[in-house]
Write a protein that holds these residues in place. Structure first.
Motif, PDB file in Angstrom:
ATOM      1  N   PRO A   1       0.797  -1.228   0.000  1.00  0.00           N
ATOM      2  CA  PRO A   1       0.000   0.000   0.000  1.00  0.00           C
ATOM      3  C   PRO A   1       0.829   1.278   0.000  1.00  0.00           C
ATOM      4  N   ALA A   2       1.957   1.259   0.714  1.00  0.00           N
ATOM      5  CA  ALA A   2       2.809   2.449   0.754  1.00  0.00           C
ATOM      6  C   ALA A   2       3.411   2.724  -0.624  1.00  0.00           C
ATOM      7  N   GLU A   3       3.855   1.656  -1.278  1.00  0.00           N
ATOM      8  CA  GLU A   3       4.430   1.794  -2.616  1.00  0.00           C
ATOM      9  C   GLU A   3       3.364   2.228  -3.616  1.00  0.00           C
ATOM     10  N   ALA A   4       2.160   1.690  -3.475  1.00  0.00           N
ATOM     11  CA  ALA A   4       1.071   2.049  -4.374  1.00  0.00           C
ATOM     12  C   ALA A   4       0.715   3.528  -4.236  1.00  0.00           C
ATOM     13  N   LEU A   5       0.641   4.007  -2.991  1.00  0.00           N
ATOM     14  CA  LEU A   5       0.300   5.408  -2.761  1.00  0.00           C
ATOM     15  C   LEU A   5       1.411   6.326  -3.250  1.00  0.00           C
ATOM     16  N   GLN A   6       2.656   5.904  -3.068  1.00  0.00           N
ATOM     17  CA  GLN A   6       3.782   6.696  -3.558  1.00  0.00           C
ATOM     18  C   GLN A   6       3.711   6.827  -5.073  1.00  0.00           C
ATOM     19  N   GLY A   7       3.344   5.741  -5.743  1.00  0.00           N
ATOM     20  CA  GLY A   7       3.202   5.785  -7.192  1.00  0.00           C
ATOM     21  C   GLY A   7       2.115   6.746  -7.624  1.00  0.00           C
ATOM     22  N   THR A   8       1.003   6.724  -6.888  1.00  0.00           N
ATOM     23  CA  THR A   8      -0.096   7.648  -7.197  1.00  0.00           C
ATOM     24  C   THR A   8       0.337   9.096  -6.994  1.00  0.00           C
ATOM     25  N   ASN A   9       1.059   9.360  -5.920  1.00  0.00           N
ATOM     26  CA  ASN A   9       1.572  10.716  -5.676  1.00  0.00           C
ATOM     27  C   ASN A   9       2.436  11.192  -6.839  1.00  0.00           C
ATOM     28  N   GLN A  10       3.316  10.323  -7.292  1.00  0.00           N
ATOM     29  CA  GLN A  10       4.219  10.683  -8.380  1.00  0.00           C
ATOM     30  C   GLN A  10       3.464  10.898  -9.684  1.00  0.00           C
ATOM     31  N   ARG A  11       2.459  10.057  -9.963  1.00  0.00           N
ATOM     32  CA  ARG A  11       1.668  10.220 -11.187  1.00  0.00           C
ATOM     33  C   ARG A  11       0.879  11.518 -11.158  1.00  0.00           C
ATOM     34  N   PHE A  12       0.338  11.855  -9.990  1.00  0.00           N
ATOM     35  CA  PHE A  12      -0.400  13.107  -9.861  1.00  0.00           C
ATOM     36  C   PHE A  12       0.490  14.303 -10.196  1.00  0.00           C
ATOM     37  N   ILE A  13       1.703  14.286  -9.643  1.00  0.00           N
ATOM     38  CA  ILE A  13       2.637  15.393  -9.883  1.00  0.00           C
ATOM     39  C   ILE A  13       3.051  15.440 -11.350  1.00  0.00           C
ATOM     40  N   GLN A  14       3.283  14.269 -11.963  1.00  0.00           N
ATOM     41  CA  GLN A  14       3.649  14.220 -13.378  1.00  0.00           C
ATOM     42  C   GLN A  14       2.546  14.803 -14.255  1.00  0.00           C
ATOM     43  N   ARG A  15       1.295  14.466 -13.947  1.00  0.00           N
ATOM     44  CA  ARG A  15       0.174  14.992 -14.725  1.00  0.00           C
ATOM     45  C   ARG A  15       0.016  16.492 -14.513  1.00  0.00           C
ATOM     46  N   LEU A  16       0.219  16.927 -13.273  1.00  0.00           N
ATOM     47  CA  LEU A  16       0.130  18.356 -12.975  1.00  0.00           C
ATOM     48  C   LEU A  16       1.225  19.126 -13.719  1.00  0.00           C
ATOM     49  N   LYS A  17       2.411  18.544 -13.750  1.00  0.00           N
ATOM     50  CA  LYS A  17       3.520  19.167 -14.468  1.00  0.00           C
ATOM     51  C   LYS A  17       3.209  19.275 -15.958  1.00  0.00           C
ATOM     52  N   LYS A  18       2.610  18.221 -16.509  1.00  0.00           N
ATOM     53  CA  LYS A  18       2.229  18.229 -17.928  1.00  0.00           C
ATOM     54  C   LYS A  18       1.146  19.273 -18.183  1.00  0.00           C
ATOM     55  N   MET A  19       0.193  19.385 -17.264  1.00  0.00           N
ATOM     56  CA  MET A  19      -0.855  20.408 -17.386  1.00  0.00           C
ATOM     57  C   MET A  19      -0.246  21.801 -17.442  1.00  0.00           C
ATOM     58  N   GLU A  20       0.700  22.056 -16.556  1.00  0.00           N
ATOM     59  CA  GLU A  20       1.333  23.376 -16.495  1.00  0.00           C
ATOM     60  C   GLU A  20       2.119  23.681 -17.764  1.00  0.00           C
ATOM     61  N   ALA A  21       2.615  22.611 -18.422  1.00  0.00           N
ATOM     62  CA  ALA A  21       3.353  22.812 -19.670  1.00  0.00           C
ATOM     63  C   ALA A  21       2.410  23.251 -20.790  1.00  0.00           C
ATOM     64  N   PHE A  22       1.106  22.936 -20.651  1.00  0.00           N
ATOM     65  CA  PHE A  22       0.128  23.306 -21.671  1.00  0.00           C
ATOM     66  C   PHE A  22      -0.372  24.741 -21.512  1.00  0.00           C
ATOM     67  N   THR A  23      -0.149  25.320 -20.347  1.00  0.00           N
ATOM     68  CA  THR A  23      -0.788  26.590 -20.020  1.00  0.00           C
ATOM     69  C   THR A  23       0.156  27.776 -20.164  1.00  0.00           C
ATOM     70  N   ASP A  24      -0.444  28.965 -20.234  1.00  0.00           N
ATOM     71  CA  ASP A  24       0.344  30.197 -20.327  1.00  0.00           C
ATOM     72  C   ASP A  24       0.029  31.159 -19.186  1.00  0.00           C
ATOM     73  N   ARG A  25      -0.713  30.643 -18.178  1.00  0.00           N
ATOM     74  CA  ARG A  25      -1.032  31.434 -16.998  1.00  0.00           C
ATOM     75  C   ARG A  25      -1.244  30.487 -15.817  1.00  0.00           C
ATOM     76  N   PRO A  26      -1.263  30.999 -14.583  1.00  0.00           N
ATOM     77  CA  PRO A  26      -1.422  30.129 -13.414  1.00  0.00           C
ATOM     78  C   PRO A  26      -2.699  29.289 -13.488  1.00  0.00           C
ATOM     79  N   LEU A  27      -2.645  28.078 -12.950  1.00  0.00           N
ATOM     80  CA  LEU A  27      -3.799  27.187 -12.974  1.00  0.00           C
ATOM     81  C   LEU A  27      -5.000  27.762 -12.230  1.00  0.00           C
ATOM     82  N   THR A  28      -4.732  28.639 -11.280  1.00  0.00           N
ATOM     83  CA  THR A  28      -5.821  29.248 -10.505  1.00  0.00           C
ATOM     84  C   THR A  28      -6.715  30.132 -11.367  1.00  0.00           C
ATOM     85  N   GLU A  29      -6.242  30.504 -12.541  1.00  0.00           N
ATOM     86  CA  GLU A  29      -7.024  31.376 -13.416  1.00  0.00           C
ATOM     87  C   GLU A  29      -7.904  30.588 -14.386  1.00  0.00           C
TER      88      GLU A  29
END
Length: 265
Positions: A218-246
């Motif tokens: 379970p610890a390894e599974a959750l760590q993987g999910t944390n990393q995937r979330f950050i990777q997707r967030l990083k990819k999202m930010e690469a698509f944008t030209d302004r802060p995500l809050t906007e």
């Protein structure tokens, strides 16, 4: 003075100055052993991460941050007359000497397994447990003290199952999870925050049981999910030209799905 001792003394002096009411740091002065506890855990995790990375500079830096927590705790304790870094160092040195009689005494060992057996026997004698058969609850309680909660839950579950505290089949595990989820929902609707937290913990523990039955860490599974979330967030930010809050929620969902798709291809 030995260079290592000189460097350690400099750190001790720096920490003492930070804690000095006359000209010290306001933040450091307001800290207590309890308020610093989260930093011990944080620095330990960061040290492990640095070691995994193999980056020598990062390892040295994180070990320094971890050492700071030891020195800071000892400094605060010495201010209250409890103990000093001297007692801390002497205590661990004497413990190592006692538990390595094959190095510092006349005991002979033939294997690493013998070293472990001697260590545990000496440890039990120190705690007055020699010759006693430890209770299962005593064994399990140790995991709560030396492991992160998710890892401790898995170890407790495994040991309890090994002692016969187990379901007959996985259907029982699914039923237990459903039961705990319903109790959590009821707690959210009618109970105190403390009871809600308790019921949520029961849900997590049930999920750990499900992971154990399916040979999932379970610890390894959750760590993987944390990393995937950050990777997707990083990819999202690469698509944008302004802060995500906007962005609107709908726009964020679209960006999330786009990032998820690209990372899968």
């Amino acid at each position: 003075m030995n260079e290592n001792l000189q460097a350690l003394q400099e750190l001790i002096d720096v920490v003492a100055k930070l804690r000095n009411p006359d000209g010290g740091c306001p933040w450091d002065l307001e800290q207590t052993p309890q308020t610093l506890t989260p930093y011990i855990i944080e620095e330990a995790y960061e040290t492990v991460d640095a070691i995994k990375s193999g980056d020598k500079n990062a390892i040295a830096e994180e070990l320094g941050d971890l050492l700071l927590q030891v020195v800071l705790q000892a400094q605060i304790a010495s201010e209250h007359g409890d103990f000093s870094l001297k007692e801390v160092a002497e205590g661990i040195s004497q413990k190592l000497i006692r538990r390595h009689p094959h190095v510092f005494g006349d005991t002979s060992v033939e294997s690493v397994d013998e070293v472990r057996q001697n260590w545990e026997q000496i440890k039990a004698e120190e705690k007055g447990e020699s010759g006693q058969k430890p209770l299962l609850s005593t064994k399990l309680d140790k995991y709560t003290k030396k492991s992160p909660p998710l890892t401790a839950a898995m170890k407790i579950s495994q040991k309890a199952a090994g002692a016969g505290f187990e379901w007959e089949n996985i259907d029982g595990v699914w039923n237990k999870l459903a039961e705990e989820l319903e109790e959590f929902k009821q707690a959210l609707a009618h109970e105190t925050p403390q009871q809600q937290s308790s019921e949520f913990g029961d849900v997590l523990f049930s999920l750990v049981q499900l992971a154990r039955w399916n040979n999932i860490d379970p610890a390894e599974a959750l760590q993987g999910t944390n990393q995937r979330f950050i990777q997707r967030l990083k990819k999202m930010e690469a698509f944008t030209d302004r802060p995500l809050t906007e962005y609107s929620l709908a726009e964020l969902e679209e960006l999330w799905q786009r990032a998820k798709k690209e990372l899968l291809t």
